[in-house]
Write a protein that holds these residues in place. Structure first.
Motif, short mmCIF file in Angstrom:
data_model
loop_
_atom_site.label_atom_id
_atom_site.label_comp_id
_atom_site.label_asym_id
_atom_site.label_seq_id
_atom_site.Cartn_x
_atom_site.Cartn_y
_atom_site.Cartn_z
N TYR A 73 1.11 -1.05 0.15
CA TYR A 73 0.02 0.07 0.11
C TYR A 73 0.81 1.14 -0.13
N TYR A 74 1.95 1.20 0.48
CA TYR A 74 3.05 2.14 0.69
C TYR A 74 4.36 1.85 -0.13
N SER A 75 5.04 3.08 -0.47
CA SER A 75 6.10 2.61 -1.47
C SER A 75 7.37 2.93 -0.70
N ILE A 176 7.64 10.97 3.44
CA ILE A 176 6.38 10.78 3.51
C ILE A 176 5.59 11.31 2.49
N SER A 177 5.85 12.67 1.88
CA SER A 177 5.10 13.11 0.98
C SER A 177 5.10 12.28 -0.37
N LYS A 178 5.88 11.41 -0.34
CA LYS A 178 5.99 10.38 -1.45
C LYS A 178 5.37 9.09 -1.11
N ASN A 179 4.68 9.01 -0.07
CA ASN A 179 4.07 7.69 0.46
C ASN A 179 4.89 6.70 0.61
N TRP A 180 6.11 7.13 1.21
CA TRP A 180 6.83 5.82 1.64
C TRP A 180 6.28 5.21 2.92
N ASP A 181 6.48 3.90 3.23
CA ASP A 181 6.02 3.28 4.33
C ASP A 181 6.50 3.93 5.60
N CYS A 182 5.87 3.53 6.64
CA CYS A 182 6.21 4.21 8.35
C CYS A 182 7.76 3.61 8.68
N HIS A 185 9.66 6.36 8.87
CA HIS A 185 8.95 7.68 9.44
C HIS A 185 9.74 7.85 11.00
#
Length: 331
Positions: A73-75, A176-182, A185
């Motif tokens: 779901y995340y990149s 995070i803005s590029k939808n990377w996984d947590c 984070h």
């Protein structure tokens, strides 16, 4: 004897329901919800040892985060197949499969699972409230600087972090803005106040047990017996805590580490040329030989992080109504 129309309807409906109910309706009575890199694997192991407790395998089904989505779901910095293998192994996205994890619980008093991402994702709290509103939740919190660095070291070890620590932290918002996984984070995962507050706001205080990692390390048996009481099982049980789970390490050679961890021509050639037992033994030998001591956090980065987390720790202390040693701890 003839059935009355209403009796016949009830009987047919009962048969219909039974035809679809192929396993008992078991769901967790408690969850270990985080935080990541805070001793949760050890807690999972010690809970699992208790004869009155059933813990799911896989340890981290992540269902309450990823219900109904397509993985990954995340990149991140790797391809989709690698991300699924490294970050989402064991993740379950549908309720039927999740329910099957608990179909063979046997005669136990407590059913649990340990998905450490739940603490971070608001949708997890909402879905837990929907599916198992009376469940109890265990939260493990570690010094935020140590937790962050442990996550960074794990990412390096798993070939998921190409940047030095300071650069990885600087890149966090962009990632995070590029939808990377947590998994990337770093500072957000270590900022506990809002994460814990969400659960305390959504559930009754009796359903939430917050354990400070320092206390767990200082008195592991005592904390585990406290957790046994919390989930309503026999608290006189003493788990075998002689070996902690998932001790970290730093690769002596990142080049050799990559060769040993990732599929490549050299490994494929050796695997074909050598007997399976010999190949596996050689692989384990080089992997063990390449394990080094984790280097300390650079002083400037450590000092910056301690200052960054100071306000969040003060807010957390007020929320929990207790002193937390992280403001003065050396990390």
């Amino acid at each position: 004897m003839l059935f009355a129309p209403t009796d016949l309807c009830v009987a047919l409906w009962s048969l219909f329901v039974q035809s679809f109910q192929v396993w008992p309706m078991n769901l967790p009575s408690f969850l270990v919800i985080g935080a990541a890199k805070s001793g949760t694997t050890s807690v999972w192991s010690y809970l699992k040892q208790h004869p009155q407790v059933f813990m799911s395998k896989p340890k981290e089904p992540n269902f309450f985060i990823f219900e109904g989505v397509k993985l990954p779901y995340y990149s991140g910095p790797d391809d989709e197949e690698a991300l699924i293998r490294k970050l989402y192994q064991g993740t379950i996205t549908d309720f039927e499969t999740y329910q099957k994890l608990f179909q063979d619980v046997g005669e136990v008093k407590a059913i649990g699972e340990a998905s450490v991402r739940y603490l971070y994702f608001p949708q997890a709290a909402e879905r837990i409230k929907k599916y198992i509103p009376d469940a109890k939740m265990i939260i493990m919190l570690r010094n935020p600087v140590n937790r962050l660095y442990s996550q960074y070291v794990m990412n390096v070890r798993d070939l998921l972090e190409p940047l030095p620590l300071s650069e990885a932290i600087t890149a966090e918002d962009e990632r995070i803005s590029k939808n990377w996984d947590c998994a990337w984070h770093y500072t957000k995962l270590s900022s506990y106040y809002n994460q814990v507050k969400l659960y305390l706001d959504l559930f009754s205080p009796e359903q939430i047990k917050v354990i400070i990692y320092d206390d767990f390390c200082r008195d592991t048996i005592g904390i585990m017996q406290e957790l046994y009481r919390f989930i309503d099982v026999d608290d006189s049980f003493i788990p075998n805590c002689s070996k902690r789970k998932l001790s970290g390490y730093w690769p002596k050679s990142l080049v050799l580490h990559r060769l040993l961890k990732e599929p490549n021509v050299i490994k494929l050639t050796l695997e074909k040329a050598l007997p399976k037992k010999t190949y596996n033994k050689a692989l384990k030998f080089f992997q063990k030989s390449n394990k080094g001591v984790i280097p300390p956090i650079p002083t400037t980065v450590k000092d910056d992080l301690k200052q960054l987390f100071r306000k969040d720790i003060l807010n957390l202390q007020e929320l929990l109504g207790r002193d937390i040693p992280w403001l003065t701890d050396e990390v």
